[in-house]
Motif scaffolding. Structure first.
Motif, PDB file in Angstrom:
ATOM      1  N   GLU A  43     -30.249 -39.077   2.327  1.00  0.00           N
ATOM      2  CA  GLU A  43     -31.090 -37.916   2.585  1.00  0.00           C
ATOM      3  C   GLU A  43     -30.258 -36.735   3.094  1.00  0.00           C
ATOM      4  O   GLU A  43     -30.476 -35.589   2.691  1.00  0.00           O
ATOM      5  N   LYS A  44     -29.285 -37.012   3.984  1.00  0.00           N
ATOM      6  CA  LYS A  44     -28.426 -35.944   4.487  1.00  0.00           C
ATOM      7  C   LYS A  44     -27.563 -35.367   3.375  1.00  0.00           C
ATOM      8  O   LYS A  44     -27.310 -34.167   3.318  1.00  0.00           O
ATOM      9  N   LEU A  45     -27.121 -36.244   2.475  1.00  0.00           N
ATOM     10  CA  LEU A  45     -26.302 -35.787   1.356  1.00  0.00           C
ATOM     11  C   LEU A  45     -27.136 -34.913   0.422  1.00  0.00           C
ATOM     12  O   LEU A  45     -26.671 -33.869  -0.067  1.00  0.00           O
ATOM     13  N   LYS A  46     -28.353 -35.305   0.192  1.00  0.00           N
ATOM     14  CA  LYS A  46     -29.276 -34.526  -0.642  1.00  0.00           C
ATOM     15  C   LYS A  46     -29.516 -33.139  -0.046  1.00  0.00           C
ATOM     16  O   LYS A  46     -29.451 -32.122  -0.747  1.00  0.00           O
ATOM     17  N   THR A  47     -29.750 -33.103   1.268  1.00  0.00           N
ATOM     18  CA  THR A  47     -29.992 -31.827   1.947  1.00  0.00           C
ATOM     19  C   THR A  47     -28.770 -30.920   1.875  1.00  0.00           C
ATOM     20  O   THR A  47     -28.890 -29.707   1.656  1.00  0.00           O
ATOM     21  N   ALA A  48     -27.584 -31.498   2.055  1.00  0.00           N
ATOM     22  CA  ALA A  48     -26.347 -30.706   2.015  1.00  0.00           C
ATOM     23  C   ALA A  48     -26.144 -30.080   0.636  1.00  0.00           C
ATOM     24  O   ALA A  48     -25.809 -28.894   0.514  1.00  0.00           O
ATOM     25  N   ALA A  49     -26.352 -30.865  -0.415  1.00  0.00           N
ATOM     26  CA  ALA A  49     -26.177 -30.342  -1.776  1.00  0.00           C
ATOM     27  C   ALA A  49     -27.207 -29.264  -2.084  1.00  0.00           C
ATOM     28  O   ALA A  49     -26.889 -28.245  -2.707  1.00  0.00           O
ATOM     29  N   LYS A  50     -28.443 -29.478  -1.656  1.00  0.00           N
ATOM     30  CA  LYS A  50     -29.503 -28.501  -1.908  1.00  0.00           C
ATOM     31  C   LYS A  50     -29.226 -27.187  -1.175  1.00  0.00           C
ATOM     32  O   LYS A  50     -29.456 -26.100  -1.711  1.00  0.00           O
ATOM     33  N   THR A  51     -28.702 -27.289   0.044  1.00  0.00           N
ATOM     34  CA  THR A  51     -28.362 -26.093   0.816  1.00  0.00           C
ATOM     35  C   THR A  51     -27.299 -25.260   0.107  1.00  0.00           C
ATOM     36  O   THR A  51     -27.379 -24.029   0.059  1.00  0.00           O
ATOM     37  N   LEU A  52     -26.309 -25.931  -0.464  1.00  0.00           N
ATOM     38  CA  LEU A  52     -25.264 -25.215  -1.196  1.00  0.00           C
ATOM     39  C   LEU A  52     -25.852 -24.483  -2.393  1.00  0.00           C
ATOM     40  O   LEU A  52     -25.578 -23.299  -2.615  1.00  0.00           O
ATOM     41  N   LEU A  53     -26.655 -25.178  -3.171  1.00  0.00           N
ATOM     42  CA  LEU A  53     -27.203 -24.583  -4.393  1.00  0.00           C
ATOM     43  C   LEU A  53     -28.210 -23.473  -4.116  1.00  0.00           C
ATOM     44  O   LEU A  53     -28.359 -22.544  -4.916  1.00  0.00           O
ATOM     45  N   ASP A  54     -28.902 -23.552  -2.991  1.00  0.00           N
ATOM     46  CA  ASP A  54     -29.891 -22.524  -2.648  1.00  0.00           C
ATOM     47  C   ASP A  54     -29.242 -21.231  -2.169  1.00  0.00           C
ATOM     48  O   ASP A  54     -29.863 -20.169  -2.180  1.00  0.00           O
ATOM     49  N   GLY A  55     -27.997 -21.328  -1.717  1.00  0.00           N
ATOM     50  CA  GLY A  55     -27.302 -20.144  -1.210  1.00  0.00           C
ATOM     51  C   GLY A  55     -26.485 -19.462  -2.293  1.00  0.00           C
ATOM     52  O   GLY A  55     -26.511 -19.823  -3.469  1.00  0.00           O
ATOM     53  N   LYS A  56     -25.738 -18.439  -1.881  1.00  0.00           N
ATOM     54  CA  LYS A  56     -24.902 -17.690  -2.812  1.00  0.00           C
ATOM     55  C   LYS A  56     -23.591 -18.432  -3.066  1.00  0.00           C
ATOM     56  O   LYS A  56     -22.949 -18.907  -2.130  1.00  0.00           O
ATOM     57  N   ALA A  57     -23.199 -18.470  -4.326  1.00  0.00           N
ATOM     58  CA  ALA A  57     -21.918 -19.071  -4.686  1.00  0.00           C
ATOM     59  C   ALA A  57     -20.849 -17.986  -4.793  1.00  0.00           C
ATOM     60  O   ALA A  57     -21.155 -16.795  -4.911  1.00  0.00           O
ATOM     61  N   SER A  58     -19.599 -18.404  -4.729  1.00  0.00           N
ATOM     62  CA  SER A  58     -18.459 -17.522  -5.011  1.00  0.00           C
ATOM     63  C   SER A  58     -17.741 -18.134  -6.211  1.00  0.00           C
ATOM     64  O   SER A  58     -17.245 -19.260  -6.123  1.00  0.00           O
ATOM     65  N   VAL A  59     -17.722 -17.427  -7.319  1.00  0.00           N
ATOM     66  CA  VAL A  59     -17.210 -17.974  -8.573  1.00  0.00           C
ATOM     67  C   VAL A  59     -16.033 -17.140  -9.060  1.00  0.00           C
ATOM     68  O   VAL A  59     -16.102 -15.908  -9.072  1.00  0.00           O
ATOM     69  N   ALA A  60     -14.958 -17.824  -9.460  1.00  0.00           N
ATOM     70  CA  ALA A  60     -13.769 -17.140  -9.971  1.00  0.00           C
ATOM     71  C   ALA A  60     -13.350 -17.781 -11.285  1.00  0.00           C
ATOM     72  O   ALA A  60     -13.174 -19.002 -11.361  1.00  0.00           O
ATOM     73  N   ALA A  61     -13.202 -16.959 -12.309  1.00  0.00           N
ATOM     74  CA  ALA A  61     -12.741 -17.420 -13.620  1.00  0.00           C
ATOM     75  C   ALA A  61     -11.428 -16.722 -13.941  1.00  0.00           C
ATOM     76  O   ALA A  61     -11.342 -15.494 -13.881  1.00  0.00           O
ATOM     77  N   VAL A  62     -10.402 -17.514 -14.285  1.00  0.00           N
ATOM     78  CA  VAL A  62      -9.091 -16.955 -14.645  1.00  0.00           C
ATOM     79  C   VAL A  62      -8.642 -17.624 -15.940  1.00  0.00           C
ATOM     80  O   VAL A  62      -8.546 -18.850 -16.008  1.00  0.00           O
ATOM     81  N   GLY A  63      -8.388 -16.825 -16.971  1.00  0.00           N
ATOM     82  CA  GLY A  63      -7.958 -17.391 -18.250  1.00  0.00           C
ATOM     83  C   GLY A  63      -8.622 -16.712 -19.416  1.00  0.00           C
ATOM     84  O   GLY A  63      -8.716 -15.486 -19.474  1.00  0.00           O
ATOM     85  N   ASP A  64      -9.106 -17.519 -20.361  1.00  0.00           N
ATOM     86  CA  ASP A  64      -9.767 -17.005 -21.556  1.00  0.00           C
ATOM     87  C   ASP A  64     -11.213 -16.651 -21.219  1.00  0.00           C
ATOM     88  O   ASP A  64     -12.109 -17.498 -21.247  1.00  0.00           O
ATOM     89  N   LEU A  65     -11.464 -15.399 -20.911  1.00  0.00           N
ATOM     90  CA  LEU A  65     -12.785 -14.974 -20.454  1.00  0.00           C
ATOM     91  C   LEU A  65     -13.825 -14.991 -21.559  1.00  0.00           C
ATOM     92  O   LEU A  65     -15.034 -14.943 -21.280  1.00  0.00           O
ATOM     93  N   HIS A  66     -13.396 -15.074 -22.823  1.00  0.00           N
ATOM     94  CA  HIS A  66     -14.350 -15.191 -23.918  1.00  0.00           C
ATOM     95  C   HIS A  66     -15.057 -16.541 -23.891  1.00  0.00           C
ATOM     96  O   HIS A  66     -16.212 -16.659 -24.319  1.00  0.00           O
ATOM     97  N   VAL A  67     -14.385 -17.550 -23.344  1.00  0.00           N
ATOM     98  CA  VAL A  67     -14.928 -18.913 -23.311  1.00  0.00           C
ATOM     99  C   VAL A  67     -15.494 -19.276 -21.944  1.00  0.00           C
ATOM    100  O   VAL A  67     -16.558 -19.900 -21.850  1.00  0.00           O
ATOM    101  N   LEU A  68     -14.804 -18.898 -20.891  1.00  0.00           N
ATOM    102  CA  LEU A  68     -15.218 -19.310 -19.541  1.00  0.00           C
ATOM    103  C   LEU A  68     -16.588 -18.745 -19.195  1.00  0.00           C
ATOM    104  O   LEU A  68     -16.866 -17.561 -19.427  1.00  0.00           O
TER     105      LEU A  68
END
Length: 455
Positions: A420-445
């Motif tokens: 249950e704690k693991l479920k809550t932790a994962a849900k908290t991450l997904l409900d918040g803002k992510a920081s995403v970085a793509a480096v490489g072939d931007l046509h595909v990523l």
């Protein structure tokens, strides 16, 4: 040839012993963890920590609160790192090299986002010499013009041009997450005009801000507390108590923001998905278990492994992925790091997010939870045995005003993690803002939006 009967008997014996030794194993883990902790004290205004490993060698380091998050101008931390172990008021760089080699010692300087580390490894009877040398380096180094132009700036330029796609992606993820401070790159990018900000004078001024008694910790692995304190007191007496330079450390607290950055790059691609994680001062064992569950490359060479990222990478040619929580003094960044050909990176990124969503929905089996807790326990204990990791962690915590890491407490806290704690932790991450970085072939990523992530 081993008979089936013998194999069966051996298996039965192992199983019968397993339940009998369960309590003993837990006690062994706790004993090993507590035995691997650093003792700390204050010696003449300098924070000192040591761990007696009873071996023939010692690792000694000065850990300064001078990582890239604290530099007021880009490139100063790297400049200070490159000036280490060169000419001082008492010794030439050549003399330092010759004396260290005659004693069989090894010297190195490196940095993290929060710490600058000057480290020596040597035979334990040579503790007095190397304690004196480190004190001399931080208080008497000559920041000369010719060394800056002939050696320091050249090395900085080389490091700028050798950054990998994953290094750039991690830097971009930090910048999206924190903007300044922790968002500063570990090494200035190739387009950063270092010469505008960094020279021998600015590095010398940064040294005056970084190398003060209140801003450093002296940490040893392989020395007694009394033995270390005996030499720290006289040799570190000349280290100033406060800064006298024109530059001040950037001490702005970290604030998580989130966002997305995309950078074109020729070669293998890299993709980093990050969320707010656990700081070094927080007790969030579920974050450690979640990182272990997502995992990465299998620890068993002929097996794909049970972790979600290992299974995802196994179906994507030449892809590699792993999850980890990067813990800082006042913030944490939970990261999923993926490298490989762009098409493979895209596939693993999609499956990684789906796996995280599956955890958030509560679909983790009891067996996988048990494996993840065991892996998290192993990762913590094995990391604590690595002298380099332990020294940096202990020193960073001390200069930040905290205490040295208590491995036994961290390991014990893993036992409280439930599905249950693991479920809550994962849900908290997904409900918040992510920081995403793509480096490489931007046509595909993919974009963050393509993965269903909020930025």
């Amino acid at each position: 040839m081993i008979s089936r009967t013998a194999l069966t008997r051996g298996t039965q014996l192992a199983i019968s012993r397993q339940s009998c030794t369960k309590v003993a194993q837990r006690r062994t883990f706790a004993a090993a963890a507590s035995g691997g902790s650093f003792e700390s004290t204050d010696v003449a205004g300098v924070k000192v920590a040591s761990k007696e490993s009873h071996g023939p060698t010692t690792r000694l380091a000065v850990v300064a609160k001078a990582g890239t998050r604290y530099e007021p101008l880009p490139g100063l931390t790297v400049g200070l790192e490159e000036f280490a172990f060169k000419n001082t008021q008492r010794r030439s760089g050549l003399r330092i090299v010759r004396e260290s080699e005659l004693l069989g010692g090894q010297l190195k300087a490196y940095h993290t986002r929060e710490a600058l580390v000057l480290q020596a490894e040597f035979l334990r009877q040579d503790l007095p010499y190397f304690t004196e040398l480190l004190a001399e380096v931080i208080s008497q180094t000559k920041y000369t013009t010719y060394e800056y132009h002939e050696e320091v700036s050249r090395v900085i330029s080389l490091k700028q041009n050798k950054l990998s796609a994953l290094s750039l992606a991690l830097d971009s993820a930090h910048t999206s997450a924190f903007h300044t401070g922790l968002g500063s790159p570990l090494y200035p990018g190739g387009t950063t005009p270092i010469g505008v900000y960094v020279n021998e004078n600015s590095v010398a001024n940064y040294a005056q801000a970084a190398y003060t008694k209140s801003n450093i910790a002296v940490v040893a692995d392989g020395a007694t507390q009394a033995g270390l304190a005996k030499w720290v007191e006289p040799f570190f007496k000349s280290v100033p108590s406060s800064s006298s330079g024109s530059l001040a450390l950037n001490t702005t607290p970290a604030k998580y923001r989130g966002g997305e950055q995309r950078t074109s790059f020729v070669g293998p691609s890299a993709y980093v998905i990050a969320f707010p994680g656990a700081s070094a001062s927080e007790s969030k064992p579920e974050i450690a278990v979640l990182a272990a569950l997502l995992g990465g490359e299998s620890g068993i060479s002929w097996s794909t492994g049970f972790t979600l990222l290992a299974k995802a990478a196994a179906t994507a040619p030449h892809a590699r992925a792993h999850a980890s929580n990067l813990a800082y003094s006042d913030a944490g960044l939970f990261t999923i790091q993926i490298t490989g050909p762009a098409t493979s990176v895209k596939k693993v990124a999609e499956e990684a997010v789906q796996g995280l969503k599956a955890v958030a929905s509560g679909s983790v089996s009891k067996e996988d939870l048990t494996k993840a807790i065991a892996k998290a326990r192993f990762d913590i204990l094995s990391s604590s045995e690595l002298s380099g990791n332990g020294i940096v962690s202990a020193g960073t915590n001390l200069v930040q005003g905290g205490k040295t890491p208590q491995v036994a407490e961290t390991v014990k806290a893993l036992e409280s993690v439930t599905a249950e704690k693991l479920k809550t932790a994962a849900k908290t991450l997904l409900d918040g803002k992510a920081s995403v970085a793509a480096v490489g072939d931007l046509h595909v990523l993919p974009f963050a939006e393509d993965l269903g992530l909020k930025v």
